[in-house]
Design an enzyme around this catalytic site. Structure first.
Site, PDB file in Angstrom:
ATOM      1  N   GLU A  52      -2.045  -5.409  -4.902  1.00  0.00           N
ATOM      2  CA  GLU A  52      -3.350  -4.756  -4.959  1.00  0.00           C
ATOM      3  C   GLU A  52      -3.143  -3.325  -4.443  1.00  0.00           C
ATOM      4  O   GLU A  52      -2.622  -3.151  -3.338  1.00  0.00           O
ATOM      5  CB  GLU A  52      -4.349  -5.497  -4.063  1.00  0.00           C
ATOM      6  CG  GLU A  52      -5.706  -4.871  -4.156  1.00  0.00           C
ATOM      7  CD  GLU A  52      -6.776  -5.552  -3.304  1.00  0.00           C
ATOM      8  OE1 GLU A  52      -6.484  -6.559  -2.643  1.00  0.00           O
ATOM      9  OE2 GLU A  52      -7.904  -5.023  -3.317  1.00  0.00           O
ATOM     10  N   ARG A  82       5.226 -16.675   3.392  1.00  0.00           N
ATOM     11  CA  ARG A  82       5.272 -15.219   3.531  1.00  0.00           C
ATOM     12  C   ARG A  82       6.198 -14.839   4.674  1.00  0.00           C
ATOM     13  O   ARG A  82       6.496 -15.640   5.561  1.00  0.00           O
ATOM     14  CB  ARG A  82       3.878 -14.645   3.735  1.00  0.00           C
ATOM     15  CG  ARG A  82       3.189 -15.083   5.012  1.00  0.00           C
ATOM     16  CD  ARG A  82       1.714 -14.720   5.013  1.00  0.00           C
ATOM     17  NE  ARG A  82       1.489 -13.295   4.942  1.00  0.00           N
ATOM     18  CZ  ARG A  82       0.770 -12.693   3.984  1.00  0.00           C
ATOM     19  NH1 ARG A  82       0.239 -13.383   3.011  1.00  0.00           N
ATOM     20  NH2 ARG A  82       0.580 -11.402   4.003  1.00  0.00           N
ATOM     21  N   LYS A  92      -2.178  -5.533   5.524  1.00  0.00           N
ATOM     22  CA  LYS A  92      -2.473  -4.171   5.082  1.00  0.00           C
ATOM     23  C   LYS A  92      -3.704  -3.616   5.793  1.00  0.00           C
ATOM     24  O   LYS A  92      -3.781  -2.413   6.032  1.00  0.00           O
ATOM     25  CB  LYS A  92      -2.689  -4.149   3.569  1.00  0.00           C
ATOM     26  CG  LYS A  92      -1.376  -4.005   2.821  1.00  0.00           C
ATOM     27  CD  LYS A  92      -1.606  -3.695   1.360  1.00  0.00           C
ATOM     28  CE  LYS A  92      -1.844  -4.963   0.589  1.00  0.00           C
ATOM     29  NZ  LYS A  92      -1.889  -4.768  -0.854  1.00  0.00           N
TER      30      LYS A  92
HETATM   31  P1  ATP Z   1      -1.938  -8.255   2.894  1.00  0.00           P
HETATM   32  O1  ATP Z   1      -2.328  -9.631   3.322  1.00  0.00           O
HETATM   33  O2  ATP Z   1      -0.963  -7.577   3.764  1.00  0.00           O
HETATM   34  O3  ATP Z   1      -3.106  -7.373   2.553  1.00  0.00           O
HETATM   35  P2  ATP Z   1      -1.697  -9.052   0.244  1.00  0.00           P
HETATM   36  O4  ATP Z   1      -1.101 -10.363  -0.014  1.00  0.00           O
HETATM   37  O5  ATP Z   1      -3.160  -9.008   0.134  1.00  0.00           O
HETATM   38  O6  ATP Z   1      -1.139  -8.483   1.585  1.00  0.00           O
HETATM   39  P3  ATP Z   1      -1.003  -7.918  -2.248  1.00  0.00           P
HETATM   40  O7  ATP Z   1      -0.939  -6.508  -2.637  1.00  0.00           O
HETATM   41  O8  ATP Z   1      -2.044  -8.765  -2.866  1.00  0.00           O
HETATM   42  O9  ATP Z   1      -1.142  -7.924  -0.682  1.00  0.00           O
HETATM   43  O10 ATP Z   1       0.425  -8.608  -2.375  1.00  0.00           O
HETATM   44  C1  ATP Z   1       1.221  -8.521  -3.525  1.00  0.00           C
HETATM   45  C2  ATP Z   1       2.187  -9.651  -3.517  1.00  0.00           C
HETATM   46  O11 ATP Z   1       3.015  -9.600  -2.365  1.00  0.00           O
HETATM   47  C3  ATP Z   1       1.485 -10.983  -3.506  1.00  0.00           C
HETATM   48  O12 ATP Z   1       2.116 -11.833  -4.448  1.00  0.00           O
HETATM   49  C4  ATP Z   1       1.661 -11.474  -2.118  1.00  0.00           C
HETATM   50  O13 ATP Z   1       1.696 -12.863  -2.078  1.00  0.00           O
HETATM   51  C5  ATP Z   1       3.003 -10.847  -1.709  1.00  0.00           C
HETATM   52  N1  ATP Z   1       3.079 -10.665  -0.267  1.00  0.00           N
HETATM   53  C6  ATP Z   1       2.194 -10.017   0.526  1.00  0.00           C
HETATM   54  N2  ATP Z   1       2.554 -10.098   1.819  1.00  0.00           N
HETATM   55  C7  ATP Z   1       3.699 -10.824   1.865  1.00  0.00           C
HETATM   56  C8  ATP Z   1       4.574 -11.272   2.913  1.00  0.00           C
HETATM   57  N3  ATP Z   1       4.341 -10.989   4.195  1.00  0.00           N
HETATM   58  N4  ATP Z   1       5.663 -12.004   2.574  1.00  0.00           N
HETATM   59  C9  ATP Z   1       5.912 -12.278   1.291  1.00  0.00           C
HETATM   60  N5  ATP Z   1       5.141 -11.893   0.261  1.00  0.00           N
HETATM   61  C10 ATP Z   1       4.036 -11.178   0.525  1.00  0.00           C
HETATM   62 MG    MG Z   2      -3.684 -10.062  -2.027  1.00  0.00          MG
END
Ligand code: ATP
Ligand code: MG
Length: 567
Positions: A42, A268, A278
Site C-alpha cells: 500500500e 511476518r 508503518k
Molecule cells: P504495516 O503493518 O507496517 O503498515 P502492511 O502490511 O500494512 O504493513 P503493506 O504495504 O500492505 O503494509 O504490505 C505489503 C506486503 O508486505 C504485504 O503482503 C504484507 O503482508 C508484507 N509485509 C508487511 N510487513 C511485513 C513484515 N513485517 N514481514 C513480512 N512481510 C510483511
Molecule cells: Mg496492508
C-alpha cells in the site's frame, strides 16, 4: 502473537520455506504449470525490512521457478497514499535487486471491474447498501463469543440497492453516510464473514484516478479479485490475514473471476529494537524523531541503504531467517552479522581517526612526506594497494594513549613501543599538557629500521594502531548510530504510555573533528569502507570531497556469534 526472540541456530533457520513445498506439489500435480506471485504494497509509507522479507520471498520464488512476480500497488485508500511513496517503493524494490518487468499494476486499474462485480453481487442478493454509521456497524458486529445482529437495511430490495449504490458512486452522499456490504452471515464464527464492508464513500482525490471515484473498495474486496485478474497462482501474505482467507475465497467463488487464486500466509518479520508498523514509522518521521524516512536509524529499506547495508546482505538475511508459519522476533544482531559478512569481503580498507590525539615524532624531519603502500582489502588481493602519507605530525585515537595505563593495555603509554599500521614503530616519550591539564599532544620517536613493519632484531610489538597524517589528512564528519530504541521490544509499553517513550536519546552521535586519510574523501556517496579497527562506514548521500560525511554502518565485532556461543 508470540514475540519470543528466536534462539534457533542459523543452520536450522536457514532455508526452511514451506511455501516452496506447496509450489513443488502444485507443479507436480499439474494444478499450475507456472508460478505467478505478487508483491502488493500500500503506497502509504516507505518500505521497511519486513517488506524486504516479503519482496525476497515473492520475487525470489518467481525467480527460482522461472515465473514472474507482479508489483501491485494496493491503492484503495486515497486519503493516505501519495506518489512519493509509489516512487520510493519502486526504487527500493529495484535496489534490492528485483525486477517486475512490464508487470506494474495498481488495484485502481480494476476499479471499474470491481464495481461491475459488486453490481453482480447485488443482483444475486449477496450485497446490500447499509445506512448504519461505522460505529453502529462495529457495535452490531458481535464478538468472538457472541454473534452479530442484522442491519435493519439488510433486506432492502435488489432494485433499491442498485439505485443506492449507483447514487453512492454519483456522489450524492457524504463520507460515511452509506456503505456497501457483502451479505454473508452475521452469526458466522469468523467475524470477517459477518457482512464485511466492500465499499465506503470517500470524497478524496486519488493519485491515479483523480476525482473519478468517490467510493473506494476495501482491501478484502479488492485483493483476491486483483489476484484473479492477474492470474496470480500463489498469493502470499502475512499471518494476520489467515482469518480473512474464507472471505477471500467467498468473493472468488461468488464472482465470475477469470482464475481461482489461493492465499497462503507466513509469519511476518519482527526484529529486536525495531518498530515495523508503518503507522509508527510515519509518526517517527512526522514528529521529527528522525531525519526523514531514510534516516540511517530507520528500519526502512532506504534508511538501511543510507546506513550502508548492502542489498545483498539484506537478501542474505531474508534467506537465513527462512519462511515459517509461527511468529517470532529475530535478533537484530543476525542482520548485522549478514551485513558484516558481506562488507568484510568487499569493503575497501582505510584509516580514519574518529577522536584525534596529536602525536609529534620528534626524530622525523618537518615537511617530509613519505608515501606508504597499504593494501585495500586483505580479503581480496585484487583490490590492490594505495599510498598513505606519513609525516612528522600524525593523529591517533585518544583512547589509544594512556598516561597511566592499567595492566594488559598494549597501546601507547610513556615508554611503550607500538606499531603504526603499515608503517614505523614509535615509542612515547612525553605527554605535553594544555593549561587545564588535558593532553595536548604526545611526543614520540620512531625506529627508522622498522619501516617495513618489522626490525632486524625481530622484537615483538603487541599493539598496532591506526593513524592519519595531521598535515596531509582531511577533516570529516562521522555519524555514529545506535539502536533507535532502548528496549528489545519497543512496542512493549505500559498502559497510557507511548512507544516513543522508549526512544534512545543517544541513538546518534556526530563527531566533527575526525580526520581521514586523503584518498578516503574521494570516494563516491554510498561507497562501503572499513575504517581499520573502528568498523564499517559508508560515505553518506550528502558526502563530497569538500565536505566529507561518513555513517557508521556496523561495528567490527560479531555479536551474533557470541549470542550463539552463549546458548
Ligand atoms: P504495516 O503493518 O507496517 O503498515 P502492511 O502490511 O500494512 O504493513 P503493506 O504495504 O500492505 O503494509 O504490505 C505489503 C506486503 O508486505 C504485504 O503482503 C504484507 O503482508 C508484507 N509485509 C508487511 N510487513 C511485513 C513484515 N513485517 N514481514 C513480512 N512481510 C510483511
Ligand atoms: Mg496492508
Amino acid at each position: 502473537m508470540t514475540t519470543e526472540v528466536t534462539n534457533k541456530t542459523e543452520e536450522t533457520i536457514k532455508n526452511s520455506n514451506f511455501i516452496k513445498d506447496i509450489i513443488d506439489e502444485d507443479l507436480k500435480s499439474g494444478k499450475h504449470n507456472q508460478v505467478v506471485t505478487r508483491f502488493p504494497p500500500e503506497p502509504n509509507g516507505y518500505l521497511h525490512v519486513g517488506h524486504a522479507k516479503s519482496i525476497c520471498l515473492n520475487f525470489g520464488l518467481a525467480k527460482s521457478y522461472n515465473g514472474r512476480c507482479h508489483l501491485r500497488f494496493d491503492d484503495t485508500n486515497p486519503t493516505k497514499e501519495e506518489q512519493e511513496y509509489i516512487d520510493s517503493i519502486k526504487a527500493d524494490v529495484q535496489w534490492l535487486g528485483f525486477s517486475w518487468g512490464d508487470h506494474e499494476y495498481y488495484a485502481s486499474n480494476y476499479f471499474e471491474q470491481l464495481y461491475d462485480w459488486a453490481i453482480l453481487l447485488i443482483k444475486a442478493g449477496k450485497a446490500y447498501v447499509d445506512d448504519q454509521t461505522a460505529d453502529q456497524i462495529k457495535e452490531t458486529r458481535g464478538t468472538l463469543t457472541k454473534p452479530g445482529t442484522n442491519s435493519p437495511w439488510r433486506n432492502r430490495s435488489i432494485e433499491e440497492n442498485l439505485d443506492l449504490f449507483q447514487r453512492m458512486r454519483n456522489g450524492e452522499f457524504q463520507n460515511g453516510e452509506k456503505v456497501l456490504r457483502a451479505k454473508i452471515d452475521m452469526a458466522s464464527p469468523n467475524i470477517n464473514m459477518r457482512d464485511p464492508v466492500m465499499y465506503r464513500i470517500l470524497h478524496a482525490h486519488h493519485p491515479r484516478t483523480g476525482d473519478k471515484w468517490c467510493i473506494y473498495p476495501t482491501y478484502d474486496y479488492t485483493h483476491g479479485q486483483s489476484d484473479a485478474i492477474e492470474n496470480i497462482t500463489h498469493s502470499i501474505c502475512t499471518l494476520e490475514f489467515q482469518d480473512h482467507r474464507p472471505l477471500y475465497d467467498w468473493f472468488v467463488e461468488n464472482l465470475p473471476v477469470p482464475a481461482v487464486p489461493h492465499q497462503y500466509e507466513f509469519a511476518r518479520l519482527n526484529l529486536t529494537y525495531t518498530v515495523m508498523s508503518k503507522r509508527k514509522l510515519l509518526r517517527l518521521v512526522k514528529e521529527n524523531h528522525v531525519n526523514g524516512w531514510d534516516d540511517p536509524r530507520m528500519p526502512t529499506i532506504s534508511g538501511m541503504r543510507r546506513r550502508g547495508y548492502p542489498a545483498s546482505a539484506i537478501r542474505d538475511f531474508c534467506e537465513r531467517i527462512g519462511v515459517a508459519k509461527a511468529n517470532s522476533t529475530v535478533d537484530f544482531q543476525l542482520l548485522e552479522n549478514c551485513v558484516r559478512d558481506e562488507l568484510n569481503r568487499n569493503a575497501l580498507r582505510f584509516m580514519a581517526v574518529t577522536r584525534p590525539l596529536k602525536i609529534v615524532i620528534t626524530n622525523y624531519p618537518e615537511g617530509k612526506v613519505e608515501w606508504i603502500e597499504a593494501e585495500n582489502n586483505p580479503e581480496d588481493p585484487s583490490a590492490g594497494t594505495r599510498k598513505v602519507p606519513f609525516t612528522r605530525e600524525i593523529f591517533i585515537e585518544q583512547e589509544d594513549f594512556m598516561e597511566n595505563p592499567p595492566k594488559k593495555y598494549f597501546r601507547l603509554f610513556p615508554g611503550n613501543e607500538v606499531r603504526l599500521k603499515h608503517c614505523y614503530y614509535i615509542t612515547a616519550n612525553e605527554a605535553i599538557k594544555n593549561p587545564d591539564g588535558s593532553i595536548k599532544e604526545v611526543h614520540c620517536t620512531l625506529d627508522p629500521e622498522s619501516r617495513s613493519g618489522s626490525t632486524p632484531d625481530g622484537r615483538r610489538i603487541k599493539g598496532t594502531l591506526h593513524w592519519v597524517s595531521a598535515t596531509e589528512g582531511k577533516k570529516a564528519e562521522i555519524r555514529l548510530y545506535d539502536h533507535l530504541f532502548l528496549l528489545a521490544n519497543p512496542d512493549k509499553v505500559e498502559e497510557g504510555k507511548d512507544f516513543l517513550e522508549n526512544i534512545n536519546p543517544e541513538s546518534l552521535e556526530v563527531l566533527t573533528d575526525a580526520v581521514v586519510e586523503p584518498d578516503l574523501v574521494k570516494v563516491a556517496p554510498g561507497t562501503a569502507t572499513q575504517f581499520l579497527r573502528m568498523g564499517y562506514f559508508v560515505a553518506d548521500l550528502s558526502h563530497t570531497p569538500e565536505k566529507p560525511v561518513f555513517n557508521r554502518t556496523v561495528g567490527l565485532k560479531d555479536g551474533w556469534a557470541k549470542v550463539q556461543r552463549n546458548q
